[in-house]
Scaffold this motif. Structure first.
Motif, PDB file in Angstrom:
ATOM      1  N   GLY A   1       0.780  -1.229   0.000  1.00 47.36           N
ATOM      2  CA  GLY A   1       0.000   0.000   0.000  1.00 47.36           C
ATOM      3  C   GLY A   1       0.810   1.275   0.000  1.00 47.36           C
ATOM      4  N   ILE A   2       2.124   1.205   0.212  1.00 48.24           N
ATOM      5  CA  ILE A   2       2.944   2.416   0.189  1.00 48.24           C
ATOM      6  C   ILE A   2       2.933   3.018  -1.224  1.00 48.24           C
ATOM      7  N   LEU A   3       2.808   4.340  -1.291  1.00 47.21           N
ATOM      8  CA  LEU A   3       2.864   5.062  -2.556  1.00 47.21           C
ATOM      9  C   LEU A   3       4.205   5.760  -2.697  1.00 47.21           C
ATOM     10  N   ALA A   4       4.700   5.865  -3.926  1.00 50.06           N
ATOM     11  CA  ALA A   4       5.922   6.616  -4.199  1.00 50.06           C
ATOM     12  C   ALA A   4       5.849   7.163  -5.621  1.00 50.06           C
ATOM     13  N   SER A   5       6.636   8.203  -5.884  1.00 45.27           N
ATOM     14  CA  SER A   5       6.707   8.767  -7.229  1.00 45.27           C
ATOM     15  C   SER A   5       8.153   8.971  -7.614  1.00 45.27           C
ATOM     16  N   TYR A   6       8.524   8.431  -8.795  1.00 43.93           N
ATOM     17  CA  TYR A   6       9.894   8.539  -9.284  1.00 43.93           C
ATOM     18  C   TYR A   6       9.898   8.672 -10.802  1.00 43.93           C
ATOM     19  N   GLY A   7      11.084   8.894 -11.311  1.00 48.55           N
ATOM     20  CA  GLY A   7      11.258   8.942 -12.756  1.00 48.55           C
ATOM     21  C   GLY A   7      11.392   7.570 -13.387  1.00 48.55           C
ATOM     22  N   TYR A   8      11.317   6.506 -12.566  1.00 47.05           N
ATOM     23  CA  TYR A   8      11.417   5.150 -13.108  1.00 47.05           C
ATOM     24  C   TYR A   8      10.933   4.142 -12.083  1.00 47.05           C
TER      25      TYR A   8
ATOM     26  N   ALA B   1       7.838   0.146 -15.774  1.00 48.01           N
ATOM     27  CA  ALA B   1       7.704   1.067 -16.910  1.00 48.01           C
ATOM     28  C   ALA B   1       7.512   0.270 -18.198  1.00 48.01           C
ATOM     29  N   ASP B   2       6.443   0.550 -18.917  1.00 46.74           N
ATOM     30  CA  ASP B   2       6.029  -0.272 -20.058  1.00 46.74           C
ATOM     31  C   ASP B   2       6.532   0.343 -21.364  1.00 46.74           C
TER      32      ASP B   2
ATOM     33  N   ASN C   1       9.902  11.386 -18.005  1.00 45.04           N
ATOM     34  CA  ASN C   1       8.635  10.804 -17.610  1.00 45.04           C
ATOM     35  C   ASN C   1       8.643  10.579 -16.101  1.00 45.04           C
ATOM     36  N   VAL C   2       7.483  10.722 -15.474  1.00 43.76           N
ATOM     37  CA  VAL C   2       7.334  10.532 -14.029  1.00 43.76           C
ATOM     38  C   VAL C   2       6.194   9.556 -13.787  1.00 43.76           C
TER      39      VAL C   2
ATOM     40  N   VAL D   1       0.495   3.282 -11.142  1.00 48.10           N
ATOM     41  CA  VAL D   1      -0.924   3.638 -11.118  1.00 48.10           C
ATOM     42  C   VAL D   1      -1.201   4.923 -11.893  1.00 48.10           C
ATOM     43  N   GLU D   2      -0.162   5.698 -12.187  1.00 44.83           N
ATOM     44  CA  GLU D   2      -0.354   6.895 -13.005  1.00 44.83           C
ATOM     45  C   GLU D   2       0.992   7.300 -13.608  1.00 44.83           C
TER      46      GLU D   2
END
Length: 414
Positions: free
Chosen positions: A270-277, A281-282, A362-363, A376-377
């Motif tokens: 359930g932990i969320l994170a945001s990175y450049g990779y 990554a599809d 891309n993020v 998820v986004e």
């Protein structure tokens, strides 16, 4: 050259003060590439995967014929999570090795310890790590994500998912302190409230009192900018207290040291994170890269994260610039990089922004499930808007500064 993480770290630690590890044939006409990373000590969870992808990049470059008909020789230094060694090895790489480029540093403190040295010796410097933004230096290229690219995405996502009351925990040095201020800005801009902010030295392992304070404050979620092996204890202790089911976590740092593999699935789900990779990554370049990495290292292949991939892509951006310049010399290579150079890597298209010497990229927002990140986004081609508030190398190429205070003020934070 395939080296398991355990043997790589142990080997470089043993010889760190005696001699660096050199990969490639020692030739008088070789192009020299130096790497200085924490391969032992409290920050080796970041440095070891970065070293593996740096090696892979140089091997890929040489397998394709090298650069300008010359082999690239890689020298690896282990700074052992010690600032003094960063300064020592930066001087050795620049003055002794005569490196054409140095890719180095993990923490902001290590970057600021060596950046002036490499500028003084006019040795091209790449910092391939997500950080708090604000470096404005003609000689320094920062390929990692900054708060305007990632923190600005994960904060509103978490608030929409969980609620508007936030509690912040962060590492007690430049990155944590400055990023916490960006977090508070984005919380406020999205109509939220920061209940408290706490900072912790990198060697702290006891988070019991803070967890009790979080229980009492009852935020909708916690945002973490904790850093290093010691701080992994927070997530274990938080889960042991039954908090993951009550108050979820978003982070700007969890996962860039593959911390998700150091705790159980139940502790991290359930932990969320945001990175450049993220590995998820599809795109076909990423799929081919991961397949090649697995074939090369087998079960010793580290999980890829932003720091590891940026180390690979940073080396490849430099290589593309050398080819475009027709020389490995600093001046023409900088000009080639600042021409708007792009590289299509595992993370997507990475483009040098000449105003800041940072990257548009891309993020992604990822959610942890069973020790794997699920995207998820996604957001394409995000610019380094925070650093662009205070840095214009087109207008003033002589800048060589760290303008974090100016950046906070320009963003209306201070």
């Amino acid at each position: 050259m395939s080296i398991s993480r355990r043997h790589f770290v142990m080997g470089t630690t043993a010889m760190a003060l005696a001699a660096p590890a050199t990969i490639g044939r020692a030739q008088t006409d070789s192009i020299r590439f130096a790497s200085i990373l924490d391969l032992s000590g409290g920050l080796d969870i970041y440095g070891a995967p970065m070293a593996e992808t740096t090696k892979l990049a140089i091997e890929d470059i040489n397998a394709a014929g090298g650069l300008l008909g010359r082999e690239v020789e890689l020298t690896l230094y282990d700074a052992q999570s010690t600032i003094q060694f960063y300064t020592q090895y930066a001087t050795q790489a620049a003055a002794g090795d005569k490196a054409h480029t140095v890719h180095a540093g993990i923490t902001s403190a290590s970057r600021e310890a060596i950046r002036p040295t490499l500028s003084r010796f006019q040795t091209l410097y790449f910092y391939n790590v997500q950080y708090e933004g604000g470096v404005c230096d003609y000689n320094n290229f920062c390929t990692g994500s900054t708060p305007a690219q990632t923190v600005a995405k994960v904060v509103p996502y978490g608030m929409e998912k969980w609620g508007k009351k936030v509690y912040i925990v962060a590492a007690d040095y430049n990155y944590g302190q400055i990023t916490a201020q960006w977090m508070q800005k984005f919380v406020a801009e999205n109509g939220g409230e920061t209940l408290d902010v706490e900072f912790f030295p990198l060697d702290v392992t006891n988070f019991g009192p803070t967890i009790n304070k979080i229980q009492t404050a009852k935020p909708d979620f916690v945002i973490s900018a904790l850093v290093g092996g010691a701080h992994v204890s927070f997530y274990r202790q938080y889960a042991a207290a039954g908090m993951m089911q009550e108050i979820p976590i978003a982070s700007t740092t969890f996962g860039v040291g593959n911390e998700q593999k150091l705790i159980s699935a139940e502790e991290g789900n359930g932990i969320l994170a945001s990175y450049g990779y993220f590995e998820a990554a599809d795109n076909p370049v990423n799929a081919a890269f991961l397949e090649r990495l697995k074939a090369k290292l087998g079960d010793d292949a580290p999980v890829m994260n932003e720091l590891a991939i940026r180390s690979y892509e940073g080396a490849m951006l430099w290589a593309e610039a050398v080819k475009a310049a027709g020389t490995p010399d600093r001046g023409p290579v900088i000009e080639a990089l600042r021409s708007g150079l792009s590289y299509d890597g595992p993370s997507g298209t990475v483009t040098i922004d000449p105003q800041t010497n940072h990257c548009s990229m891309n993020v992604y927002i990822g959610e942890l499930k069973d020790q794997e990140w699920n995207i998820v986004e996604s957001f394409e081609a995000q610019p380094p808007a925070d650093t662009a508030l205070v840095c214009d190398l087109n207008a003033n190429p002589n800048q060589s500064t760290f303008l974090f205070e100016n950046g906070l003020e320009a963003a209306g934070i201070k």
